[in-house]
Write a protein that holds these residues in place. Sequence first.
Motif, mmCIF file in Angstrom:
data_model
loop_
_atom_site.group_PDB
_atom_site.id
_atom_site.type_symbol
_atom_site.label_atom_id
_atom_site.label_comp_id
_atom_site.label_asym_id
_atom_site.label_seq_id
_atom_site.Cartn_x
_atom_site.Cartn_y
_atom_site.Cartn_z
ATOM 1 N N VAL A 73 -9.455 0.573 7.232
ATOM 2 C CA VAL A 73 -8.527 0.218 8.312
ATOM 3 C C VAL A 73 -7.098 0.589 7.865
ATOM 4 N N ARG A 74 -6.673 0.082 6.718
ATOM 5 C CA ARG A 74 -5.441 0.550 6.095
ATOM 6 C C ARG A 74 -5.751 0.729 4.608
ATOM 7 N N ARG A 75 -5.558 1.978 4.106
ATOM 8 C CA ARG A 75 -5.829 2.207 2.678
ATOM 9 C C ARG A 75 -4.542 1.913 1.909
ATOM 10 N N LEU A 94 7.302 -12.411 1.077
ATOM 11 C CA LEU A 94 7.023 -11.061 1.590
ATOM 12 C C LEU A 94 5.933 -10.331 0.828
ATOM 13 N N TYR A 95 5.212 -9.537 1.589
ATOM 14 C CA TYR A 95 4.150 -8.676 1.084
ATOM 15 C C TYR A 95 4.711 -7.264 0.922
ATOM 16 N N ALA A 96 4.209 -6.537 -0.083
ATOM 17 C CA ALA A 96 4.520 -5.102 -0.180
ATOM 18 C C ALA A 96 3.270 -4.361 -0.629
ATOM 19 N N LEU A 98 1.497 -0.020 -1.180
ATOM 20 C CA LEU A 98 1.621 1.432 -1.043
ATOM 21 C C LEU A 98 0.442 1.920 -0.224
ATOM 22 N N GLN A 99 0.731 2.572 0.879
ATOM 23 C CA GLN A 99 -0.309 3.042 1.786
ATOM 24 C C GLN A 99 -0.416 4.561 1.699
ATOM 25 N N MET A 100 -1.657 5.069 1.686
ATOM 26 C CA MET A 100 -1.861 6.516 1.675
ATOM 27 C C MET A 100 -2.789 6.920 2.811
ATOM 28 N N PRO A 109 -5.769 1.850 15.703
ATOM 29 C CA PRO A 109 -4.769 0.962 16.312
ATOM 30 C C PRO A 109 -5.150 -0.522 16.260
ATOM 31 N N HIS A 110 -4.176 -1.318 15.917
ATOM 32 C CA HIS A 110 -4.334 -2.768 15.990
ATOM 33 C C HIS A 110 -2.947 -3.389 16.182
ATOM 34 N N ARG A 111 -2.937 -4.666 16.455
ATOM 35 C CA ARG A 111 -1.644 -5.377 16.488
ATOM 36 C C ARG A 111 -1.834 -6.764 15.921
ATOM 37 N N HIS A 112 -0.756 -7.288 15.376
ATOM 38 C CA HIS A 112 -0.821 -8.607 14.754
ATOM 39 C C HIS A 112 0.557 -9.256 14.798
ATOM 40 N N THR A 113 0.558 -10.541 14.518
ATOM 41 C CA THR A 113 1.830 -11.267 14.582
ATOM 42 C C THR A 113 2.699 -10.988 13.360
ATOM 43 N N ILE A 117 7.542 -3.181 8.008
ATOM 44 C CA ILE A 117 8.499 -2.087 7.836
ATOM 45 C C ILE A 117 7.834 -1.044 6.960
ATOM 46 N N ARG A 118 8.269 0.193 7.087
ATOM 47 C CA ARG A 118 7.738 1.253 6.225
ATOM 48 C C ARG A 118 8.897 2.091 5.708
ATOM 49 N N LEU A 119 8.794 2.452 4.437
ATOM 50 C CA LEU A 119 9.735 3.408 3.855
ATOM 51 C C LEU A 119 8.896 4.580 3.376
ATOM 52 N N TRP A 150 1.326 -2.742 19.206
ATOM 53 C CA TRP A 150 0.196 -1.892 18.802
ATOM 54 C C TRP A 150 0.700 -0.806 17.875
ATOM 55 N N HIS A 151 -0.054 -0.532 16.812
ATOM 56 C CA HIS A 151 0.354 0.566 15.915
ATOM 57 C C HIS A 151 -0.861 1.201 15.268
ATOM 58 N N GLU A 152 -0.755 2.499 15.061
ATOM 59 C CA GLU A 152 -1.777 3.260 14.353
ATOM 60 C C GLU A 152 -1.076 4.373 13.589
ATOM 61 N N HIS A 153 -1.784 4.947 12.627
ATOM 62 C CA HIS A 153 -1.212 6.054 11.861
ATOM 63 C C HIS A 153 -2.198 7.216 11.861
ATOM 64 N N GLY A 154 -1.666 8.434 11.747
ATOM 65 C CA GLY A 154 -2.519 9.607 11.636
ATOM 66 C C GLY A 154 -1.790 10.659 10.833
ATOM 67 N N LEU A 164 5.766 3.013 1.508
ATOM 68 C CA LEU A 164 5.852 1.609 1.107
ATOM 69 C C LEU A 164 5.792 0.765 2.370
ATOM 70 N N ASP A 165 4.832 -0.159 2.420
ATOM 71 C CA ASP A 165 4.752 -1.126 3.514
ATOM 72 C C ASP A 165 5.407 -2.426 3.076
ATOM 73 N N GLY A 166 6.148 -3.038 3.973
ATOM 74 C CA GLY A 166 6.650 -4.393 3.729
ATOM 75 C C GLY A 166 6.283 -5.247 4.930
HETATM 76 C C1 1HN Z 1 -1.024 -3.477 8.328
HETATM 77 O O1 1HN Z 1 -1.317 -3.631 9.618
HETATM 78 C C2 1HN Z 1 -0.583 -2.247 7.867
HETATM 79 O O2 1HN Z 1 -0.572 -1.240 9.998
HETATM 80 C C3 1HN Z 1 -0.278 -2.094 6.526
HETATM 81 O O3 1HN Z 1 -0.144 0.007 8.329
HETATM 82 C C4 1HN Z 1 -0.396 -3.143 5.640
HETATM 83 C C5 1HN Z 1 -0.959 -5.446 5.207
HETATM 84 C C6 1HN Z 1 -1.370 -6.663 5.644
HETATM 85 C C7 1HN Z 1 -1.687 -6.865 6.965
HETATM 86 C C8 1HN Z 1 -1.583 -5.826 7.872
HETATM 87 C C9 1HN Z 1 -0.438 -1.091 8.804
HETATM 88 C C10 1HN Z 1 -0.838 -4.386 6.091
HETATM 89 C C11 1HN Z 1 -1.161 -4.562 7.440
#
Ligand code: 1HN
Length: 352
Positions: A73-75, A94-96, A98-100, A109-113, A117-119, A150-154, A164-166
Amino acid sequence: MNTTTTGEAGALEARRDFYRRIDPDNLAPLWEQLHSLVTRTPASQCRPVHWDYRKIRPYLDEAGRLITAEEAVRRVLILENPGLRGQAAATTSLYAGLQMILPGEIAPPHRHTQAAIRLILEGEGAYTSVDGEKTFMERGDFIITPAWHWHEHGNEGAAPMVWLDGLDVPMVAMLDASFAEHAADLPAPIPARRGGESKARFGSNLLPVDYQAPSPSSPLFKYPYAETLAALRAIAAGNPPDACHGHKLRYANPLDGGYPMPTMGAFIQLLPGGFGTAPYRCTAGTVFAVIDGEVEVAIGEQRFTARPNDVFVVPSWAEHRITAGKDDAVIFSFSDRPVQEILGLWREQRSA
Ligand code: 1HN
């Protein structure tokens, strides 16, 4: 009175007996913990920590061979603070991570409360889509995904893309306010919207007439690095650096000048080559990421050198100094400062 229950030892034993007897009724004496609850200064479990990108980058490649973005879902490799292991937290609030995302992959696509942020650290040709609007990302770009959008990546490019995800994950967990939805569970896909619309409407020093903001977050999803860097350079060319921050700017919501999202603030600073900041601390535990240049970081007694794409954490109220190497350095950061400010909690101490 029985001699075994008199004197100091007897009084302590009587108290311990009392605590044992009230415990089954879910009661505890405040006076035993008052001093650790109400500390004179913040007593954070969060520790200073530095992730060396050159050391950890190969783990992302390995993760890329172990699982697809679709299955994951998110690597993401979570950047876990050593003082908060197992809590998916980089700072207390806060959570951080690294997404690839690899060429041709899609993160669905999903959404959540939780807000994100992404750098962007590496690559090009990948997009993030927010509420159906695709935004392509480049190194240094700052992108937001506000709560419940709603957000998704491709990745339509030819190389891996890393950012970097925060997220405000620990904060939302503390408030017991987590909700999520997956587009795959909906009867119809999220309608696509034309790319570039949010920049046209909100990112051109103009706003739609009569616009009423539907949420407290910025409607502008991307803050391109090229524009941010041009602003920093123009300011640095004609002004002395601030003693504690160098040349530091705050990302802003174009609607009201406030923070882009209510739970997280983001910042960018240029430290001229050779410039070192004066000791500084504030109550917002902060995640930093180096974009350009090399910096020497001192947090309390800890020292390390941070290079491009390295991430480091300064805990609440930890005095720190950052010194640029011979070239100018550009550093991104994010924290819970907006929350602390609105609650009347935010404090800072400048030693210069
Ligand atoms: C999430 O939705 C993303 O959409 C990245 O890229 C990291 C970490 C915890 C919960 C949701 C994303 C996440 C996340």
